[in-house]
Design a protein around this motif. Structure first.
Motif, PDB file in Angstrom:
ATOM      1  N   TYR A 179       1.644  -1.539  -4.028  1.00  0.00           N
ATOM      2  CA  TYR A 179       0.711  -1.392  -5.156  1.00  0.00           C
ATOM      3  C   TYR A 179       0.344  -2.752  -5.739  1.00  0.00           C
ATOM      4  O   TYR A 179      -0.808  -2.980  -6.136  1.00  0.00           O
ATOM      5  CB  TYR A 179       1.340  -0.520  -6.239  1.00  0.00           C
ATOM      6  N   ASP A 180       1.310  -3.656  -5.804  1.00  0.00           N
ATOM      7  CA  ASP A 180       1.032  -4.993  -6.320  1.00  0.00           C
ATOM      8  C   ASP A 180       0.048  -5.727  -5.410  1.00  0.00           C
ATOM      9  O   ASP A 180      -0.858  -6.421  -5.886  1.00  0.00           O
ATOM     10  CB  ASP A 180       2.348  -5.769  -6.439  1.00  0.00           C
ATOM     11  N   ARG A 212       2.021   0.816  -9.801  1.00  0.00           N
ATOM     12  CA  ARG A 212       2.920  -0.332  -9.650  1.00  0.00           C
ATOM     13  C   ARG A 212       3.926  -0.375 -10.792  1.00  0.00           C
ATOM     14  O   ARG A 212       5.137  -0.531 -10.579  1.00  0.00           O
ATOM     15  CB  ARG A 212       2.080  -1.613  -9.591  1.00  0.00           C
TER      16      ARG A 212
END
Length: 475
Positions: A179-180, A212
């Protein structure tokens, strides 16, 4: 806990219909082949009963990880980026026509399928594939934690419990890393991409940031759960298969109790950030409720550890006040002098607890309340014990909860998100794809992975097996 994601499904797609590769002619065919495997795997996973889906998660993860290097190779060829010092020349002929069925942002009634969205960019194909892999990591962490919440079998041993929590933490941190990476990739898109906004909130930048923060919050709570004996003690008391009907009260060193409280506050801060990002991404429904419930449960758990810290220091009255502050964070309203578990409220509470235990046993959407029910059980157990102890021996006054909440310190981080390393094809595989393809990846008109039957190509108005002019056709 963690969040019970529903994996999306996708339509068939032929890379050769939109891309050509002069340097590696077999690359589009290989990418289409592995994408077809991903499509079929997601289709089979969706059609499994909910209790059987956990067994197929490893297959979903492996097929996605096999497909992603080919997708990154085509993306590198479009961006003129070499792979292992090997130049890849990919040419976009026509905009791709791909369909995905989102699941996170859908707010339809249960049983109704959300509409499919069309994407015309390889970038969003990459976003969907990576976010699906991250969601799979989260579901794998749920599968690892499920045995710890079962009350129909013998309790899990200490070694198995530590292994399960470590495995779940590893999967959550892997999801947070993906997600980052997606959030950073979305932020680095050129301004020209603004003409093609994300097709749905599932892969919008605010939603990716929300997931995230959520994965980081859940991983932080698992660092506390690893050494928190109270949830296991409460589950042990409800387990009829437990042979230890008499056990020593859990011990927790004073220093660690204060540390765990600050870790819970850090998790609450991450959950609050996830809630704000989810609202900014226009995500509705169960995801937003879960994030808010997780924030409440994290703050309540911090209050519990502050209470444990006070009780270990001999301040039982202050400890009881911390527990009642935790119940307030959970939204549990109680009148002055009212005991927990009595009357109609007690029956309703007992029914909800049994329903949650059955969800865990069947592998359904257990923990969808962000851990509020579990934390309520723990706090009420400690409150009953400490109130009895204070009433019979210590008789310390219970201070108000407001000043205690105002004295809460800031959270403390324990995990750092490692940068995601996109998987790359090996030099041997790249060299092999310089040969012409053995066949074509034109699969024709196939239905979406959500449909059971094939598409009938007969013109409108024709009977099955006949053409529009009435001449016999092939059955």
């Amino acid at each position: 806990m963690p969040y019970p994601f529903v994996l999306p499904t996708t339509s068939s797609f032929s890379f050769s219909s939109s891309f050509t590769c002069e340097s590696h002619p077999s690359l589009p065919l290989q990418a289409s082949t592995h994408r077809g495997v991903v499509r079929d795997t997601l289709k089979k996973h969706k059609r499994l009963p909910p209790a059987s889906q956990a067994a197929s998660l490893s297959t979903v993860s492996s097929t996605l990880q096999t497909y992603l290097p080919y997708l990154f190779a085509i993306d590198a060829g479009l961006s003129n980026r070499p792979i292992h010092s090997d130049e890849i020349s990919v040419i976009l002929q026509t905009a791709p026509q791909i369909e995905w069925r989102p699941t996170l942002s859908s707010s339809l009634l249960p049983g109704r399928e959300p509409p499919r969205v069309k994407i015309n960019s390889l970038e969003y194909e990459l976003f969907f594939a990576l976010s699906t892999l991250a969601n799979t990591h989260t579901l794998l962490s749920r599968a690892a934690l499920q045995p710890l919440h079962l009350t129909t079998t013998a309790p899990v041993g200490t070694a198995a419990r530590q292994t399960a929590i470590a495995t779940a933490t590893r999967h959550l941190l892997a999801a947070a890393s993906i997600y980052d990476h997606l959030s950073a990739r979305a932020a680095s898109l050129p301004p020209s991409s603004s003409s093609h906004p994300p097709p749905c909130p599932d892969i919008a930048p605010p939603t990716l940031r929300a997931q995230r923060f959520l994965a980081l919050a859940e991983a932080t709570l698992l660092a506390v759960l690893k050494d928190d004996p109270y949830p296991a003690a409460v589950a042990q008391a409800r387990n009829p298969h437990d042979t230890e009907w008499m056990y020593k009260a859990p011990d927790l060193p004073k220093v660690r109790a204060h540390l765990f409280a600050r870790l819970c506050l850090a998790a609450a801060e991450h959950a609050a950030q996830a809630h704000a990002c989810a609202l900014a991404g226009r995500v509705e429904g169960g995801f937003v409720r879960y994030v808010e419930d997780l924030r409440r449960a994290s703050r309540a758990r911090a209050c519990r550890f502050f209470g444990i810290d006070a009780e270990l220091g001999g301040e039982t009255g202050k400890a009881i006040a911390w527990l009642r502050a935790g119940l307030g964070e959970l939204g549990v309203e109680r009148r002055e002098g009212e005991r927990s578990g009595g009357g109609l409220k007690g029956l309703r509470k007992e029914w909800s607890e049994r329903r949650e235990d059955k969800k865990v046993e069947r592998g359904l959407d257990w923990g969808a309340d962000g851990g509020r029910l579990e934390e309520t059980r723990v706090i009420e157990m400690l409150e009953a014990k400490w109130v009895k102890q204070n009433d019979t021996m210590l008789t310390q006054p219970v201070p108000p909860t407001g000043p205690l909440l105002a004295q809460m310190p800031s959270g403390r981080e324990i995990h750092s998100i490692a940068p995601y390393q996109p998987p790359l094809l090996s030099p041997e595989v790249l060299e092999a794809m310089r040969a012409p393809p053995d066949g074509s990846d034109e699969f024709g008109t196939y239905p979406s992975s959500d449909e059971e039957t094939a598409v009938d190509a007969s013109p409108a108005g024709a009977y099955p097996g006949r053409s529009a002019t009435g001449t016999p056709g092939y059955f």
